[in-house]
Write a protein that holds these residues in place. Sequence first.
Motif, PDB file in Angstrom:
ATOM      1  N   LEU A 171      80.893  42.333 100.054  1.00  0.00           N
ATOM      2  CA  LEU A 171      80.736  41.163  99.275  1.00  0.00           C
ATOM      3  C   LEU A 171      80.351  39.922 100.339  1.00  0.00           C
ATOM      4  N   GLU A 172      80.812  39.684 101.420  1.00  0.00           N
ATOM      5  CA  GLU A 172      80.669  38.614 102.192  1.00  0.00           C
ATOM      6  C   GLU A 172      79.337  38.680 102.625  1.00  0.00           C
ATOM      7  N   ARG A 173      78.917  39.798 103.073  1.00  0.00           N
ATOM      8  CA  ARG A 173      77.417  40.077 103.586  1.00  0.00           C
ATOM      9  C   ARG A 173      76.371  39.859 102.255  1.00  0.00           C
ATOM     10  N   VAL A 174      76.768  40.124 101.133  1.00  0.00           N
ATOM     11  CA  VAL A 174      75.784  39.823 100.017  1.00  0.00           C
ATOM     12  C   VAL A 174      75.473  38.739  99.553  1.00  0.00           C
ATOM     13  N   GLY A 175      76.609  37.858  99.822  1.00  0.00           N
ATOM     14  CA  GLY A 175      76.240  36.419  99.636  1.00  0.00           C
ATOM     15  C   GLY A 175      77.454  35.551  98.836  1.00  0.00           C
ATOM     16  N   PHE A 176      78.873  36.033  98.888  1.00  0.00           N
ATOM     17  CA  PHE A 176      79.728  35.424  98.587  1.00  0.00           C
ATOM     18  C   PHE A 176      80.145  34.238  99.451  1.00  0.00           C
ATOM     19  N   ARG A 177      80.470  33.200  98.931  1.00  0.00           N
ATOM     20  CA  ARG A 177      80.481  31.929  99.813  1.00  0.00           C
ATOM     21  C   ARG A 177      81.858  31.336 100.001  1.00  0.00           C
ATOM     22  N   GLY A 178      82.873  31.985  99.242  1.00  0.00           N
ATOM     23  CA  GLY A 178      84.443  31.730  99.456  1.00  0.00           C
ATOM     24  C   GLY A 178      84.966  32.559 100.585  1.00  0.00           C
ATOM     25  N   ARG A 179      86.307  32.705 100.224  1.00  0.00           N
ATOM     26  CA  ARG A 179      87.215  33.520 100.833  1.00  0.00           C
ATOM     27  C   ARG A 179      87.810  34.579 100.077  1.00  0.00           C
ATOM     28  N   VAL A 180      87.171  35.762 100.362  1.00  0.00           N
ATOM     29  CA  VAL A 180      87.601  37.043  99.506  1.00  0.00           C
ATOM     30  C   VAL A 180      89.100  37.241  99.446  1.00  0.00           C
TER      31      VAL A 180
END
Length: 383
Positions: A171-180
Amino acid sequence: MRIAIAYDCLFPWTKGGGERLYRQFAEEFVAAGHEVTYLTRLQWDEEPVIEGITVKAVSNDRDIYDANGVRTLGPALRYAAGLAKHFLANRGRYDAVLVAAQPSTNVLAVRAALLGTKTVIDVDWLEVWRPDQWRDYSGPVIGTVASVLQWIGAKLSPLASCHSRLHARRLERVGFRGRVIVSPGLIEPRGEVEPQLTVTSPPRVVYVGRHIPDKRVETLPAAIAAAREQIPDLTATIFGEGPSKPAVLAEIDRLGLRDVVSTPGFVSQEELDEGIRTAAVLVNPSQREGYGLVVVESCAVGTPVVVVEAEDNSAVELIEPGVNGYVAKSPADMGAAIVNAVTGGETMRKSTHDWYIRVSSTNTVAASARQILDRLVKAAHLR
């Protein structure tokens, strides 16, 4: 708070890990004193009555899969349109929304309908797929569109939660900008189920799940045949149904295992529980698991598990090799892993159950629900 949960399936009218998860989240939110509305599609003949939960169908598709077990586009679009219509008509009604990110059209619908409101939105990602995975699943055109929509959904997720480290990283790699937020786990403690810590004879392999390409059920007969070279009295029960079942039956016949492997299809929960409890090992050859609930359910009764290493298989995170099962490098290696699990005998059954006792005190669905709920409450108070 007034909370909406948006997912197009509802347990037990449809069965699966996601269905059970969001039903349990709804129940946990109600138990914490909140008002919950579950927004789904029509799956029943008689209106469901679930204590404390308002269930509302926002679309009418009874079937969401094609003959090969692949989700189709039409029902996803109609459900997203139903979500948008509901939230547009109820702007200001909800303090928070937990929306399932599968399919990603859900995210776009909720975000667009609630734009400008104070409603807190948490997007829950059971899985995050690679672009080539989408194309393999849905074809080159729809798969590419789905991959792009997933990327947009990640960008539009105000808050995000996942249930495995694998999918949090993706999810972080595809563009989520917050903290998962990665949940502690999805274990449902099952104190009423008696563990089986002694070895039953003859030893038996079980598989539990749908028969679809991602599950690779058709690889099981060869693994069973390989394991029988060292454990001649080994038998197997392959539960479930699906479009891959003819291939499974063909493999059973090819290998001459018709008297060794039974395929009863879908059975009652009681028969399924007993089948897992008395098995020597549960084998899950799936190449794609968002979490792997059946692994936990098997360990709860002392039955070790064999899974297969794969790029999209989060269930491997649940296995401690030699403690509660084994991770095979490929389907071709499942036979050896089965032998190791079976010959581990009572020692392995006890260590498997001990693993479950250890993790089930903390890595629970209830703990994950509380984590998500705490986040929603805090975010709502900041609005």
